[in-house]
Scaffold this motif. Structure first.
Motif, PDB file in Angstrom:
ATOM      1  N   THR A 199       8.333 -11.105   6.020  1.00 36.38           N
ATOM      2  CA  THR A 199       9.000 -11.910   4.998  1.00 36.38           C
ATOM      3  C   THR A 199       8.927 -11.197   3.651  1.00 36.38           C
ATOM      4  O   THR A 199       8.193 -10.216   3.500  1.00 36.38           O
ATOM      5  CB  THR A 199       8.301 -13.280   4.848  1.00 36.38           C
ATOM      6  N   GLN A 200       9.644 -11.740   2.668  1.00 35.87           N
ATOM      7  CA  GLN A 200       9.557 -11.201   1.317  1.00 35.87           C
ATOM      8  C   GLN A 200       8.135 -11.347   0.765  1.00 35.87           C
ATOM      9  O   GLN A 200       7.658 -10.469   0.046  1.00 35.87           O
ATOM     10  CB  GLN A 200      10.561 -11.886   0.389  1.00 35.87           C
ATOM     11  N   ALA A 201       7.463 -12.433   1.118  1.00 33.04           N
ATOM     12  CA  ALA A 201       6.086 -12.628   0.650  1.00 33.04           C
ATOM     13  C   ALA A 201       5.177 -11.517   1.173  1.00 33.04           C
ATOM     14  O   ALA A 201       4.306 -11.018   0.446  1.00 33.04           O
ATOM     15  CB  ALA A 201       5.570 -13.996   1.078  1.00 33.04           C
ATOM     16  N   LEU A 202       5.371 -11.109   2.434  1.00 25.94           N
ATOM     17  CA  LEU A 202       4.574 -10.009   2.991  1.00 25.94           C
ATOM     18  C   LEU A 202       4.941  -8.681   2.324  1.00 25.94           C
ATOM     19  O   LEU A 202       4.069  -7.839   2.089  1.00 25.94           O
ATOM     20  CB  LEU A 202       4.749  -9.919   4.501  1.00 25.94           C
ATOM     21  N   ALA A 203       6.221  -8.509   2.013  1.00 23.94           N
ATOM     22  CA  ALA A 203       6.650  -7.291   1.312  1.00 23.94           C
ATOM     23  C   ALA A 203       5.977  -7.220  -0.058  1.00 23.94           C
ATOM     24  O   ALA A 203       5.498  -6.159  -0.473  1.00 23.94           O
ATOM     25  CB  ALA A 203       8.168  -7.260   1.177  1.00 23.94           C
ATOM     26  N   ASP A 204       5.916  -8.349  -0.765  1.00 25.65           N
ATOM     27  CA  ASP A 204       5.254  -8.386  -2.071  1.00 25.65           C
ATOM     28  C   ASP A 204       3.771  -8.052  -1.936  1.00 25.65           C
ATOM     29  O   ASP A 204       3.218  -7.293  -2.734  1.00 25.65           O
ATOM     30  CB  ASP A 204       5.399  -9.770  -2.712  1.00 25.65           C
ATOM     31  N   LYS A 205       3.139  -8.615  -0.919  1.00 23.25           N
ATOM     32  CA  LYS A 205       1.707  -8.372  -0.692  1.00 23.25           C
ATOM     33  C   LYS A 205       1.447  -6.891  -0.402  1.00 23.25           C
ATOM     34  O   LYS A 205       0.510  -6.300  -0.945  1.00 23.25           O
ATOM     35  CB  LYS A 205       1.227  -9.240   0.473  1.00 23.25           C
ATOM     36  N   LEU A 206       2.289  -6.297   0.427  1.00 21.97           N
ATOM     37  CA  LEU A 206       2.138  -4.877   0.750  1.00 21.97           C
ATOM     38  C   LEU A 206       2.361  -4.015  -0.489  1.00 21.97           C
ATOM     39  O   LEU A 206       1.603  -3.076  -0.749  1.00 21.97           O
ATOM     40  CB  LEU A 206       3.100  -4.480   1.870  1.00 21.97           C
ATOM     41  N   LEU A 207       3.381  -4.323  -1.257  1.00 21.53           N
ATOM     42  CA  LEU A 207       3.659  -3.542  -2.466  1.00 21.53           C
ATOM     43  C   LEU A 207       2.499  -3.636  -3.453  1.00 21.53           C
ATOM     44  O   LEU A 207       2.080  -2.619  -4.021  1.00 21.53           O
ATOM     45  CB  LEU A 207       4.960  -4.001  -3.126  1.00 21.53           C
ATOM     46  N   ASN A 208       1.971  -4.826  -3.657  1.00 19.48           N
ATOM     47  CA  ASN A 208       0.833  -4.986  -4.571  1.00 19.48           C
ATOM     48  C   ASN A 208      -0.369  -4.177  -4.106  1.00 19.48           C
ATOM     49  O   ASN A 208      -1.055  -3.540  -4.908  1.00 19.48           O
ATOM     50  CB  ASN A 208       0.470  -6.467  -4.719  1.00 19.48           C
ATOM     51  N   LYS A 209      -0.626  -4.201  -2.808  1.00 19.41           N
ATOM     52  CA  LYS A 209      -1.738  -3.420  -2.256  1.00 19.41           C
ATOM     53  C   LYS A 209      -1.499  -1.927  -2.461  1.00 19.41           C
ATOM     54  O   LYS A 209      -2.382  -1.188  -2.890  1.00 19.41           O
ATOM     55  CB  LYS A 209      -1.910  -3.737  -0.774  1.00 19.41           C
ATOM     56  N   LEU A 210      -0.291  -1.486  -2.162  1.00 16.77           N
ATOM     57  CA  LEU A 210       0.075  -0.079  -2.302  1.00 16.77           C
ATOM     58  C   LEU A 210      -0.088   0.401  -3.745  1.00 16.77           C
ATOM     59  O   LEU A 210      -0.671   1.456  -3.994  1.00 16.77           O
ATOM     60  CB  LEU A 210       1.522   0.118  -1.829  1.00 16.77           C
ATOM     61  N   LEU A 211       0.411  -0.370  -4.687  1.00 14.87           N
ATOM     62  CA  LEU A 211       0.335   0.046  -6.093  1.00 14.87           C
ATOM     63  C   LEU A 211      -1.095   0.073  -6.614  1.00 14.87           C
ATOM     64  O   LEU A 211      -1.417   0.865  -7.508  1.00 14.87           O
ATOM     65  CB  LEU A 211       1.201  -0.867  -6.959  1.00 14.87           C
ATOM     66  N   ALA A 212      -1.953  -0.757  -6.066  1.00 15.15           N
ATOM     67  CA  ALA A 212      -3.344  -0.816  -6.514  1.00 15.15           C
ATOM     68  C   ALA A 212      -4.259   0.133  -5.738  1.00 15.15           C
ATOM     69  O   ALA A 212      -5.389   0.385  -6.162  1.00 15.15           O
ATOM     70  CB  ALA A 212      -3.863  -2.249  -6.376  1.00 15.15           C
ATOM     71  N   TYR A 213      -3.764   0.675  -4.625  1.00 16.74           N
ATOM     72  CA  TYR A 213      -4.599   1.493  -3.741  1.00 16.74           C
ATOM     73  C   TYR A 213      -5.032   2.762  -4.457  1.00 16.74           C
ATOM     74  O   TYR A 213      -4.199   3.526  -4.950  1.00 16.74           O
ATOM     75  CB  TYR A 213      -3.828   1.817  -2.461  1.00 16.74           C
ATOM     76  N   ARG A 214      -6.330   2.990  -4.507  1.00 16.49           N
ATOM     77  CA  ARG A 214      -6.888   4.099  -5.280  1.00 16.49           C
ATOM     78  C   ARG A 214      -7.069   5.321  -4.385  1.00 16.49           C
ATOM     79  O   ARG A 214      -8.091   5.471  -3.713  1.00 16.49           O
ATOM     80  CB  ARG A 214      -8.201   3.665  -5.917  1.00 16.49           C
ATOM     81  N   ILE A 215      -6.076   6.197  -4.408  1.00 14.02           N
ATOM     82  CA  ILE A 215      -6.112   7.390  -3.551  1.00 14.02           C
ATOM     83  C   ILE A 215      -5.967   8.694  -4.341  1.00 14.02           C
ATOM     84  O   ILE A 215      -5.873   9.763  -3.752  1.00 14.02           O
ATOM     85  CB  ILE A 215      -5.047   7.320  -2.436  1.00 14.02           C
ATOM     86  N   GLN A 275      -1.683   5.005 -12.390  1.00 18.80           N
ATOM     87  CA  GLN A 275      -2.629   5.608 -13.334  1.00 18.80           C
ATOM     88  C   GLN A 275      -2.472   7.118 -13.448  1.00 18.80           C
ATOM     89  O   GLN A 275      -2.917   7.701 -14.444  1.00 18.80           O
ATOM     90  CB  GLN A 275      -4.066   5.255 -12.931  1.00 18.80           C
ATOM     91  N   VAL A 276      -1.834   7.746 -12.470  1.00 14.88           N
ATOM     92  CA  VAL A 276      -1.591   9.189 -12.548  1.00 14.88           C
ATOM     93  C   VAL A 276      -0.126   9.497 -12.844  1.00 14.88           C
ATOM     94  O   VAL A 276       0.305  10.638 -12.734  1.00 14.88           O
ATOM     95  CB  VAL A 276      -2.039   9.914 -11.247  1.00 14.88           C
ATOM     96  N   ALA A 277       0.630   8.464 -13.243  1.00 13.08           N
ATOM     97  CA  ALA A 277       2.059   8.598 -13.554  1.00 13.08           C
ATOM     98  C   ALA A 277       2.836   9.176 -12.372  1.00 13.08           C
ATOM     99  O   ALA A 277       3.765   9.961 -12.554  1.00 13.08           O
ATOM    100  CB  ALA A 277       2.269   9.436 -14.813  1.00 13.08           C
ATOM    101  N   GLY A 278       2.442   8.760 -11.168  1.00 19.40           N
ATOM    102  CA  GLY A 278       3.129   9.204  -9.968  1.00 19.40           C
ATOM    103  C   GLY A 278       4.359   8.366  -9.675  1.00 19.40           C
ATOM    104  O   GLY A 278       4.665   7.394 -10.384  1.00 19.40           O
ATOM    105  N   LYS A 279       5.051   8.744  -8.626  1.00 19.94           N
ATOM    106  CA  LYS A 279       6.268   8.045  -8.199  1.00 19.94           C
ATOM    107  C   LYS A 279       6.137   7.689  -6.731  1.00 19.94           C
ATOM    108  O   LYS A 279       5.256   8.187  -6.027  1.00 19.94           O
ATOM    109  CB  LYS A 279       7.490   8.941  -8.407  1.00 19.94           C
TER     110      LYS A 279
END
Length: 144
Positions: A38-54, A68-72
């Motif tokens: 669902t869109q809610a799961l897409a939002d959850k995945l995107l939030n996790k991805l953007l916050a993931y510290r790699i 934080q590293v000005a990546g894309k």
């Protein structure tokens, strides 16, 4: 919904001989959509991805996220990620979203990501060639 993410120094995707998306430092996102997503799961995945510290901090530890590293992001649809590989020697795709749902959620994910970070894409449903220089290598599977 699943995303295989790779920290890259650069990556590009081509469809029909044309570059559809290209980034320097950032994350290559191979996105798989399942039939109950669902869109809610897409939002959850995107939030996790953007916050993931790699990405490495000044001490060389993975403490920074892509913003934080000005990546894309380079987001590429990847139907085969949702394959069932538990039995036999041929993947099954009964968990996969219909092409209509897959494209709708892929487009939604991309649209949402562009509100937060520079995002390039592949072409949904196309035969694509993806080139990358994995940085590390660093690769993770994110699922929601």
């Amino acid at each position: 919904m699943k995303a295989l993410i790779q920290r890259v120094k650069h990556a590009k995707v081509e469809a029909k001989g044309q570059i559809t998306g290209q980034i320097d430092q950032g994350i290559l996102v191979l996105l798989g959509v399942e039939k109950h997503d669902t869109q809610a799961l897409a939002d959850k995945l995107l939030n996790k991805l953007l916050a993931y510290r790699i990405f490495a901090d000044a001490d060389g530890k993975m403490n920074l996220n892509v913003q934080q590293v000005a990546g894309k992001l380079l987001v590429v649809s990847q139907f085969t990620l949702v394959a069932d590989t538990q039995k036999g020697t041929r993947p099954g795709f009964s968990k996969g979203a219909t092409p209509q749902l897959g494209e709708a959620l892929y487009d939604y994910f991309v649209k949402q990501s562009k509100t937060f970070i520079a995002t390039e894409t592949g072409q949904f449903g196309a035969d694509m060639q993806v080139s990358l220089q994995n940085d590390g290598p660093v690769t993770f599977m994110l699922e929601v």
